[in-house]
Scaffold this motif. Sequence first.
Motif, PDB file in Angstrom:
ATOM      1  N   GLY A 173      14.707   2.487  27.298  1.00  0.00           N
ATOM      2  CA  GLY A 173      15.058   3.051  26.004  1.00  0.00           C
ATOM      3  C   GLY A 173      13.941   3.907  25.446  1.00  0.00           C
ATOM      4  O   GLY A 173      12.819   3.886  25.927  1.00  0.00           O
ATOM      5  N   TYR A 175      13.213   3.821  22.091  1.00  0.00           N
ATOM      6  CA  TYR A 175      12.598   3.045  21.029  1.00  0.00           C
ATOM      7  C   TYR A 175      13.354   1.745  20.889  1.00  0.00           C
ATOM      8  O   TYR A 175      14.415   1.566  21.477  1.00  0.00           O
ATOM      9  N   GLY A 176      12.800   0.817  20.113  1.00  0.00           N
ATOM     10  CA  GLY A 176      13.356  -0.520  20.058  1.00  0.00           C
ATOM     11  C   GLY A 176      14.636  -0.612  19.247  1.00  0.00           C
ATOM     12  O   GLY A 176      14.996   0.306  18.517  1.00  0.00           O
ATOM     13  N   GLY A 177      15.291  -1.759  19.413  1.00  0.00           N
ATOM     14  CA  GLY A 177      16.559  -1.952  18.738  1.00  0.00           C
ATOM     15  C   GLY A 177      16.450  -1.994  17.233  1.00  0.00           C
ATOM     16  O   GLY A 177      17.374  -1.641  16.509  1.00  0.00           O
ATOM     17  N   SER A 179      14.090  -0.400  15.262  1.00  0.00           N
ATOM     18  CA  SER A 179      13.559   0.767  14.557  1.00  0.00           C
ATOM     19  C   SER A 179      14.506   1.939  14.749  1.00  0.00           C
ATOM     20  O   SER A 179      15.365   1.931  15.600  1.00  0.00           O
ATOM     21  N   SER A 180      14.348   2.933  13.912  1.00  0.00           N
ATOM     22  CA  SER A 180      15.172   4.117  14.114  1.00  0.00           C
ATOM     23  C   SER A 180      14.311   5.339  13.840  1.00  0.00           C
ATOM     24  O   SER A 180      13.318   5.263  13.123  1.00  0.00           O
ATOM     25  N   ASP A 190       6.217   2.632  18.311  1.00  0.00           N
ATOM     26  CA  ASP A 190       7.311   2.048  19.073  1.00  0.00           C
ATOM     27  C   ASP A 190       7.761   3.010  20.177  1.00  0.00           C
ATOM     28  O   ASP A 190       7.906   2.632  21.336  1.00  0.00           O
TER      29      ASP A 190
ATOM     30  N   THR B  25       5.402  -4.100  17.330  1.00  0.00           N
ATOM     31  CA  THR B  25       6.796  -3.679  17.496  1.00  0.00           C
ATOM     32  C   THR B  25       7.598  -3.986  16.235  1.00  0.00           C
ATOM     33  O   THR B  25       8.152  -3.101  15.610  1.00  0.00           O
ATOM     34  N   THR B  27      10.366  -5.132  16.087  1.00  0.00           N
ATOM     35  CA  THR B  27      11.743  -4.660  16.213  1.00  0.00           C
ATOM     36  C   THR B  27      12.712  -5.792  16.524  1.00  0.00           C
ATOM     37  O   THR B  27      13.794  -5.837  15.962  1.00  0.00           O
ATOM     38  N   GLU B  28      12.305  -6.675  17.402  1.00  0.00           N
ATOM     39  CA  GLU B  28      13.240  -7.727  17.775  1.00  0.00           C
ATOM     40  C   GLU B  28      13.271  -8.781  16.666  1.00  0.00           C
ATOM     41  O   GLU B  28      12.268  -9.093  16.064  1.00  0.00           O
ATOM     42  N   ASN B 210      21.246   1.974  15.285  1.00  0.00           N
ATOM     43  CA  ASN B 210      20.487   3.038  15.926  1.00  0.00           C
ATOM     44  C   ASN B 210      20.968   3.077  17.364  1.00  0.00           C
ATOM     45  O   ASN B 210      21.662   2.158  17.804  1.00  0.00           O
ATOM     46  N   ARG B 212      20.028   2.246  20.012  1.00  0.00           N
ATOM     47  CA  ARG B 212      19.719   1.124  20.891  1.00  0.00           C
ATOM     48  C   ARG B 212      20.436  -0.152  20.461  1.00  0.00           C
ATOM     49  O   ARG B 212      20.701  -1.028  21.262  1.00  0.00           O
ATOM     50  N   GLN B 213      20.644  -0.295  19.173  1.00  0.00           N
ATOM     51  CA  GLN B 213      21.223  -1.543  18.699  1.00  0.00           C
ATOM     52  C   GLN B 213      22.130  -1.292  17.498  1.00  0.00           C
ATOM     53  O   GLN B 213      21.802  -0.521  16.603  1.00  0.00           O
ATOM     54  N   ASN B 236      23.856  -4.489  21.915  1.00  0.00           N
ATOM     55  CA  ASN B 236      22.693  -3.863  22.530  1.00  0.00           C
ATOM     56  C   ASN B 236      23.105  -2.836  23.560  1.00  0.00           C
ATOM     57  O   ASN B 236      23.948  -3.108  24.411  1.00  0.00           O
TER      58      ASN B 236
END
Lengths: 331, 556
Positions: A173, A175-177, A179-180, A190, B25, B27-28, B210, B212-213, B236
């Motif tokens: 990916g 960037y992470g799930g 963040s946007s 990220d 991060t 993020t998770e 976003n 990704r998720q 996801n």
Amino acid sequence: MLYFLRRTGFFVATLWAAVTLNFLIPRLQPGDPAQALLARLQGNTQAVNPVQLAAIRKMLGTQDGNLLSQYWDYLGAVAHGQFGVSYSYYPYSVTAMIATALPWTLILVGVTQIASFAIGTLLGAWAAYRRNSRVDSVITLGSTFVGTLPFFWIGLLLIFVFAITLNWFPDGGGYGGGSSPSWSWLFFSDAFQHSVLPALALLITGPVGWIIGMRNNMVQTLGEDYARLARAKGLPRRRIALTYGARIAILPNVTGFAIALGGLLGGTVLVETIFNYPGLGRLLLEAVSNKDYPLMQALFLFTTIGVLIANFLADVTYGFLDPRVRRAEAT
Amino acid sequence: MIRRPWRTTLVAVAASAALVLTGCTGTEGAQNSSAGSGMIDFLNYGDFGGGTTPKANYNPYLDATKLSAADYIYESLMYVETYSCKAIPWLATSYQWSDPKTLVYTIRNGVKWNDGQAFSAKDVEFTFNMLKKFDVLDTQGVWTFLSSVKADGDDKVTFSFKQPGASAFTQVSGVKIVPEHVWSKVADPTTFVNATAPVGTGPMKLKSFNPRQLVVERNPDYWQADKIKVNELRFNKADAGGQVEQLKLSRGEYDTNAMFVQDIKKAYVDRDPKHHHYWYAPGGVISVYMNLTKAPFDDVGFRKALTTAFDDKQVIDKAQLGYVTQASQSGLVVPGQKDWLPQGLADDGRIGYDAAAADKALTDAGYTKDSKGRRLGKDGKPISFSFKVPGSYVDWVAAADILIKNLQALGITVSKDTPTPDANNQDRATGNYDMTFGVFGGGCNMYANFADPLNSARTAPVGKKAASNEIRWQDPKTDELLHTLQVSPDEKAQKEAVAGLVDIMMNQVPTIPIWYGAKWFQYDTTKAEGWPSADDPYADGGNGQVVLTHLVPAGS
């Protein structure tokens, strides 16, 4: 002058041929974009609902009818910079999709290409400078070895070691799930983390070609008479290597680099697929597998134009750098 | 001496950089902290659609490009679960056919849109009339049957059909209802992506997105909110290759997913046998399609003889990794649709492999063998034809290899032809094949299940593209039964018509079903229990809203 005119004429003719092929090739293949979309949705183990298929077909406005009039419409649209609505991302436009993906590819692949070129050229020059030494054999054998490894294997290995086993970097990916995309430090760090592994993969394999090219060129130039003369004059070895060897030897690499940058898109498909990176390469792969003609055509067109412009610029630069080229063409 | 410090520094820098980077991060998400509150904090779901570079799109009618959040935001009048095809009262509490052309739904009271406004029959009327106006949104084709939809007060909606409308019940019931107060202001709903705060009646609301998720959160004002024990669903984005996804699944990073996994038992279940489970409910019927315009396939004797010629078990175990079950010759999906099967059908219509019986049946039907053991056609020449299978569908090719071997054992010369999927689709549609695979049925609309492959109005001469009857079956009796099934609102008459069609499938053998396509569904009971399974098949894994109402925290 004639040389530059000729180059321009060639550029325009190739562009037209590319645009036309770009139009024809997808249309000469069997297959139905609506069906491809449905297949993506439900796989091949469910019955296709003919009503749904018909509705999707109508929604996409997939064209039937006269190929010639389609071609005419297409040329008009391209001339106006209109590439229509993407089939697989309906109702988003092709340009919106490309605009989303472009920065990722530009940054990841752009930076690594330049770095690969720099690293590769330097290492190649170094190997040629220390020809037949241990350094030379390490560099040459090492790059030959890396060059034989399949890229996807290196990519998967990196993911396995650094993402899955050590858990240092994300497994894919852009960037992470959580963040946007935004102009914030958090997002950039990220995004940076996510770019490390794909960049590493590109940096492992990228310089190989440049190393070998540069070394061979330079070994050759160092064997030329003028280099021998310089040595006979007692000039320092380092100076001979840099001004008599590297400067000349780098020329073909410069052309190669221009072309490589132009053809950036093709080379990114693999890395972006392996690392699930949200750039143009994956977009292209998806466009092709979904028969997303508008998106496909725009991407191919941009690539072709990129390669053509790069070639054109390389030709022109060459003309400036090396007067012999101009003179040879003029006579 | 010089090298060592350099190398150590590099390692140290890399390690500390990695530490810093992983540290920031953020993020998770958080851990499951509210255990004991009777709620599940969040569940990780698989992919959310919209391709590899997804863009916000929660328009429930854009089937092919919407993101799966839309499936939890919008609801329909009835929820037809796709395992046993029961219609569960949803936004409508009941329905009634006042005559074969008039269907009246009673709308549930006290339902609210997630923006606080009240839902009413008016919204249903608006929704259907919008689909009429913008027909490309009508992906179930309801307006090919309907003549008008009218709200009758706040809690009744009357659907009038052009002809008796029984066959359209599942489609009409399944249309997602949207709020009039939002959608009436949309100029062109066909290009409306509904990106910010989509308003629906469903159990979940959009929380964040976003590429990704995608996260949806519990709608506290939902009409059956007491049944929703999950605060968040996180979808996801999956990678293209699937390798990494499979690894993540096996490590328990998904609470549920729907993907193909090679050797699921070893790769997933054995990693945590207590919590890791899968259930692949049967889907579409994958069948041997024979070109009925050609000899010997135009002879029922030949076709019927082939019903015992194929080694289904080997296909299932070897080509399909044991993930699927043998298909019933009836064309229905058993055991889910068992209620539709006529009484007394041996083994629910599954016909086993019996090469000797096939051999005898062929001989009895006049297809004798010559001295070299070659099976002869009615014209006295050895039978030979080709089996077409898309070259890139590896499992289908493996299945075709087995079937071809079975046919060769009967003395028939069969060659394999492996075009691309596109070319194969095209050839099947235009009738340019001898034998191939096709998928039909598996849905809850019995009329569509049988009409798609068998209705003579949906075929075309060889060379022209058939709408869906690609085997080119033409039979007045079939069309008559299909007509009854299409128009009769009476369940008994419908069942009789299906029984008649089953009889045709069993005795006329228009196609030979081999196996049911699997609906991939893996689930993890670490956080949540109540997933559907073979033991508790209240729905299949794809019926997200129904499944959600059954989920409870593990151990509760």
